[in-house]
Design a protein around this motif. Structure first.
Motif, mmCIF file in Angstrom:
data_model
loop_
_atom_site.group_PDB
_atom_site.id
_atom_site.type_symbol
_atom_site.label_atom_id
_atom_site.label_comp_id
_atom_site.label_asym_id
_atom_site.label_seq_id
_atom_site.Cartn_x
_atom_site.Cartn_y
_atom_site.Cartn_z
ATOM 1 N N ARG A 231 15.825 29.436 0.078
ATOM 2 C CA ARG A 231 16.627 28.692 -0.898
ATOM 3 C C ARG A 231 15.742 28.193 -2.050
ATOM 4 O O ARG A 231 16.123 28.254 -3.221
ATOM 5 C CB ARG A 231 17.314 27.536 -0.197
ATOM 6 N N ILE A 232 14.558 27.711 -1.725
ATOM 7 C CA ILE A 232 13.630 27.207 -2.739
ATOM 8 C C ILE A 232 13.165 28.327 -3.659
ATOM 9 O O ILE A 232 13.182 28.192 -4.896
ATOM 10 C CB ILE A 232 12.428 26.529 -2.047
ATOM 11 N N VAL A 233 12.757 29.437 -3.074
ATOM 12 C CA VAL A 233 12.241 30.558 -3.871
ATOM 13 C C VAL A 233 13.339 31.161 -4.727
ATOM 14 O O VAL A 233 13.120 31.513 -5.894
ATOM 15 C CB VAL A 233 11.602 31.614 -2.945
ATOM 16 N N GLN A 234 14.532 31.286 -4.186
ATOM 17 C CA GLN A 234 15.648 31.837 -4.953
ATOM 18 C C GLN A 234 15.953 31.004 -6.192
ATOM 19 O O GLN A 234 16.169 31.546 -7.285
ATOM 20 C CB GLN A 234 16.903 31.899 -4.080
ATOM 21 N N ALA A 235 15.983 29.695 -6.036
ATOM 22 C CA ALA A 235 16.423 28.827 -7.121
ATOM 23 C C ALA A 235 15.372 28.639 -8.200
ATOM 24 O O ALA A 235 15.713 28.529 -9.379
ATOM 25 C CB ALA A 235 16.831 27.466 -6.566
ATOM 26 N N SER A 236 14.094 28.613 -7.824
ATOM 27 C CA SER A 236 13.059 28.153 -8.754
ATOM 28 C C SER A 236 12.035 29.208 -9.126
ATOM 29 O O SER A 236 10.950 28.874 -9.615
ATOM 30 C CB SER A 236 12.356 26.923 -8.156
ATOM 31 N N SER A 237 12.356 30.467 -8.922
ATOM 32 C CA SER A 237 11.481 31.546 -9.393
ATOM 33 C C SER A 237 12.300 32.802 -9.612
ATOM 34 O O SER A 237 13.411 32.932 -9.095
ATOM 35 C CB SER A 237 10.350 31.819 -8.388
ATOM 36 N N ARG A 238 11.733 33.711 -10.392
ATOM 37 C CA ARG A 238 12.389 34.989 -10.681
ATOM 38 C C ARG A 238 11.618 36.107 -9.986
ATOM 39 O O ARG A 238 10.486 35.923 -9.555
ATOM 40 C CB ARG A 238 12.380 35.277 -12.182
ATOM 41 N N GLU A 239 12.221 37.283 -9.920
ATOM 42 C CA GLU A 239 11.485 38.448 -9.452
ATOM 43 C C GLU A 239 10.245 38.647 -10.313
ATOM 44 O O GLU A 239 10.315 38.561 -11.540
ATOM 45 C CB GLU A 239 12.363 39.706 -9.508
ATOM 46 N N GLY A 240 9.122 38.904 -9.661
ATOM 47 C CA GLY A 240 7.874 39.121 -10.375
ATOM 48 C C GLY A 240 7.067 37.863 -10.622
ATOM 49 O O GLY A 240 5.887 37.941 -10.977
ATOM 50 N N ASP A 241 7.669 36.680 -10.450
ATOM 51 C CA ASP A 241 6.943 35.424 -10.636
ATOM 52 C C ASP A 241 5.935 35.219 -9.511
ATOM 53 O O ASP A 241 6.065 35.778 -8.418
ATOM 54 C CB ASP A 241 7.908 34.242 -10.671
ATOM 55 N N TRP A 242 4.960 34.339 -9.784
ATOM 56 C CA TRP A 242 3.948 33.979 -8.800
ATOM 57 C C TRP A 242 4.319 32.679 -8.110
ATOM 58 O O TRP A 242 4.733 31.712 -8.756
ATOM 59 C CB TRP A 242 2.581 33.842 -9.460
ATOM 60 N N VAL A 243 4.119 32.660 -6.787
ATOM 61 C CA VAL A 243 4.402 31.506 -5.938
ATOM 62 C C VAL A 243 3.098 31.103 -5.255
ATOM 63 O O VAL A 243 2.364 31.954 -4.750
ATOM 64 C CB VAL A 243 5.476 31.846 -4.888
ATOM 65 N N LEU A 244 2.828 29.800 -5.210
ATOM 66 C CA LEU A 244 1.599 29.285 -4.595
ATOM 67 C C LEU A 244 1.944 28.329 -3.461
ATOM 68 O O LEU A 244 2.795 27.459 -3.603
ATOM 69 C CB LEU A 244 0.759 28.543 -5.646
ATOM 70 N N ASP A 245 1.242 28.506 -2.331
ATOM 71 C CA ASP A 245 1.328 27.583 -1.202
ATOM 72 C C ASP A 245 -0.083 27.406 -0.675
ATOM 73 O O ASP A 245 -0.643 28.323 -0.076
ATOM 74 C CB ASP A 245 2.254 28.153 -0.130
ATOM 75 N N PHE A 246 -0.675 26.235 -0.910
ATOM 76 C CA PHE A 246 -2.069 26.079 -0.471
ATOM 77 C C PHE A 246 -2.223 25.216 0.779
ATOM 78 O O PHE A 246 -3.330 24.803 1.116
ATOM 79 C CB PHE A 246 -2.978 25.613 -1.611
ATOM 80 N N PHE A 247 -1.115 24.993 1.491
ATOM 81 C CA PHE A 247 -1.134 24.567 2.887
ATOM 82 C C PHE A 247 -0.292 25.584 3.649
ATOM 83 O O PHE A 247 0.746 25.264 4.225
ATOM 84 C CB PHE A 247 -0.561 23.158 3.047
ATOM 85 N N ALA A 248 -0.724 26.819 3.682
ATOM 86 C CA ALA A 248 0.165 27.944 3.969
ATOM 87 C C ALA A 248 0.619 28.029 5.419
ATOM 88 O O ALA A 248 1.674 28.593 5.698
ATOM 89 C CB ALA A 248 -0.519 29.253 3.564
ATOM 90 N N GLY A 249 -0.164 27.526 6.365
ATOM 91 C CA GLY A 249 0.270 27.512 7.755
ATOM 92 C C GLY A 249 0.607 28.888 8.290
ATOM 93 O O GLY A 249 -0.219 29.797 8.304
ATOM 94 N N SER A 250 1.848 29.076 8.700
ATOM 95 C CA SER A 250 2.267 30.342 9.306
ATOM 96 C C SER A 250 2.585 31.423 8.288
ATOM 97 O O SER A 250 2.879 32.558 8.669
ATOM 98 C CB SER A 250 3.497 30.113 10.186
ATOM 99 N N GLY A 251 2.582 31.094 6.995
ATOM 100 C CA GLY A 251 2.811 32.104 5.966
ATOM 101 C C GLY A 251 4.261 32.354 5.610
ATOM 102 O O GLY A 251 4.571 33.345 4.935
ATOM 103 N N THR A 252 5.167 31.449 5.995
ATOM 104 C CA THR A 252 6.582 31.650 5.691
ATOM 105 C C THR A 252 6.827 31.785 4.189
ATOM 106 O O THR A 252 7.644 32.607 3.755
ATOM 107 C CB THR A 252 7.419 30.499 6.264
ATOM 108 N N THR A 253 6.123 30.989 3.381
ATOM 109 C CA THR A 253 6.308 31.063 1.930
ATOM 110 C C THR A 253 6.014 32.468 1.416
ATOM 111 O O THR A 253 6.763 33.017 0.599
ATOM 112 C CB THR A 253 5.402 30.048 1.218
ATOM 113 N N GLY A 254 4.920 33.067 1.872
ATOM 114 C CA GLY A 254 4.568 34.410 1.430
ATOM 115 C C GLY A 254 5.558 35.453 1.893
ATOM 116 O O GLY A 254 5.930 36.356 1.141
ATOM 117 N N GLN A 255 5.983 35.352 3.139
ATOM 118 C CA GLN A 255 6.942 36.317 3.663
ATOM 119 C C GLN A 255 8.247 36.276 2.874
ATOM 120 O O GLN A 255 8.801 37.313 2.493
ATOM 121 C CB GLN A 255 7.211 36.044 5.139
ATOM 122 N N VAL A 256 8.739 35.071 2.612
ATOM 123 C CA VAL A 256 9.982 34.924 1.861
ATOM 124 C C VAL A 256 9.795 35.389 0.423
ATOM 125 O O VAL A 256 10.648 36.102 -0.132
ATOM 126 C CB VAL A 256 10.472 33.467 1.913
#
Length: 298
Positions: A231-256
């Motif tokens: 839901r977060i990635v869909q609303a606040s970024s476009r295809e091709g945009d860069w997303v950063l997570d620097f407490f990445a843990g299990s990597g859910t942000t990257g997978q999504v």
């Protein structure tokens, strides 16, 4: 020799202390930053001496000033707040320089999502208002769930708070039309067409935690559900945009992010997290795993 990062680089998973990596990334590189830092639940950090005074430099200003990004008296606000609860001091001393980097790294149309629990959210809200500017506050999202033990001596605590701040309140990117819809809670009050389509989420998100026995479970103890990140990635970024997570843990942000056509940088210093992310993300195309900080070639 360290490898440089640019907007044409592959997505990366970095095994390092995030504060060693972040200064090597260029200004305004990321449309979306999602942070799920370790919660200060145990209150075990050793607080700093009250006789010392810390000053933190902010955008374009020398260390020692007391003016925040928007001309606000950030250090004064911080000092008053930390004086109210000394036990928060050391935790914020850990988080603050990383949030300063997050502000620098956000694109002009970018958004920060800071995921905290009820113990820290109210402190962070006051400090982020001063740090980013109160006009940059967009939302307080409540992620509500119903799993685990139930206290009988108080109302059971079954929610996290996600604070949402934008870099530029006049020009941030947000597209609610792309967000997965959810069922109406009272479908009998709306038309069948609306029931079929579903409703747009509000700022209260009812979503289960990652099931201990479900397919999504990686074994990482603080894993967040893909549905919340989606839901977060869909609303606040476009295809091709860069997303950063620097407490990445299990990597859910990257997978999504990858599943939605975004590129990502994930950083974590925990070897357990890196092992989980390698197993989870290695099959994705165009992903590089990096040991240690990187920056301009030397």
């Amino acid at each position: 020799m360290r490898r440089a990062w640019s907007q044409t680089s592959p997505s990366r998973v970095v095994h390092a202390d995030n504060l060693a990596v972040l200064p090597g990334l260029p200004d305004e590189s990321f449309t979306l930053i999602y942070l799920d830092p370790p919660f200060n639940t145990g209150r075990i950090q050793k607080r700093q001496s009250t006789t010392s005074v810390r000053r933190t430099g902010v955008a374009g200003q020398a260390v020692g000033t007391i003016t925040g990004f928007k001309g606000q008296r950030y250090e004064h606000i911080k000092g008053d707040l930390l004086g109210y609860d000394d036990e928060f001091d050391d935790y914020w001393g850990f988080l603050e320089p990383r949030l300063l980097e997050a502000w620098r790294l956000l694109a002009d149309d970018g958004t920060l999502y800071l995921h905290l629990d009820y113990r820290e959210a109210h402190y962070a809200k006051v400090l982020l208002d001063a740090l980013f500017g109160r006009d940059c506050f967009l939302n307080e999202i409540i992620w509500a769930y119903d799993y685990g033990g139930k206290s009988k001596s108080r109302w059971p605590t079954k929610h996290d708070t996600i604070l949402v701040y934008v870099k530029n309140p006049a020009g941030y990117y947000f597209d609610s039309a792309t967000v997965d819809r959810e069922p109406y809670m009272a479908p009998g009050l709306v038309t069948p067409e609306k029931v079929l389509k579903g409703k747009l989420p509000t700022d209260v998100w009812w979503h289960t935690i990652v099931s201990p026995t479900g397919k999504e479970k990686t074994g990482y103890p603080t894993q967040k559900p893909a549905g919340v990140l989606r839901r977060i990635v869909q609303a606040s970024s476009r295809e091709g945009d860069w997303v950063l997570d620097f407490f990445a843990g299990s990597g859910t942000t990257g997978q999504v992010a990858a599943s939605l056509g975004r590129r990502f940088v994930l950083i974590d210093e925990n070897q357990e997290a890196i092992t989980v992310m390698q197993a989870r993300l290695a099959a994705l195309p165009d992903v590089e795993f990096v040991e240690g900080a990187w920056g301009p070639d030397t």
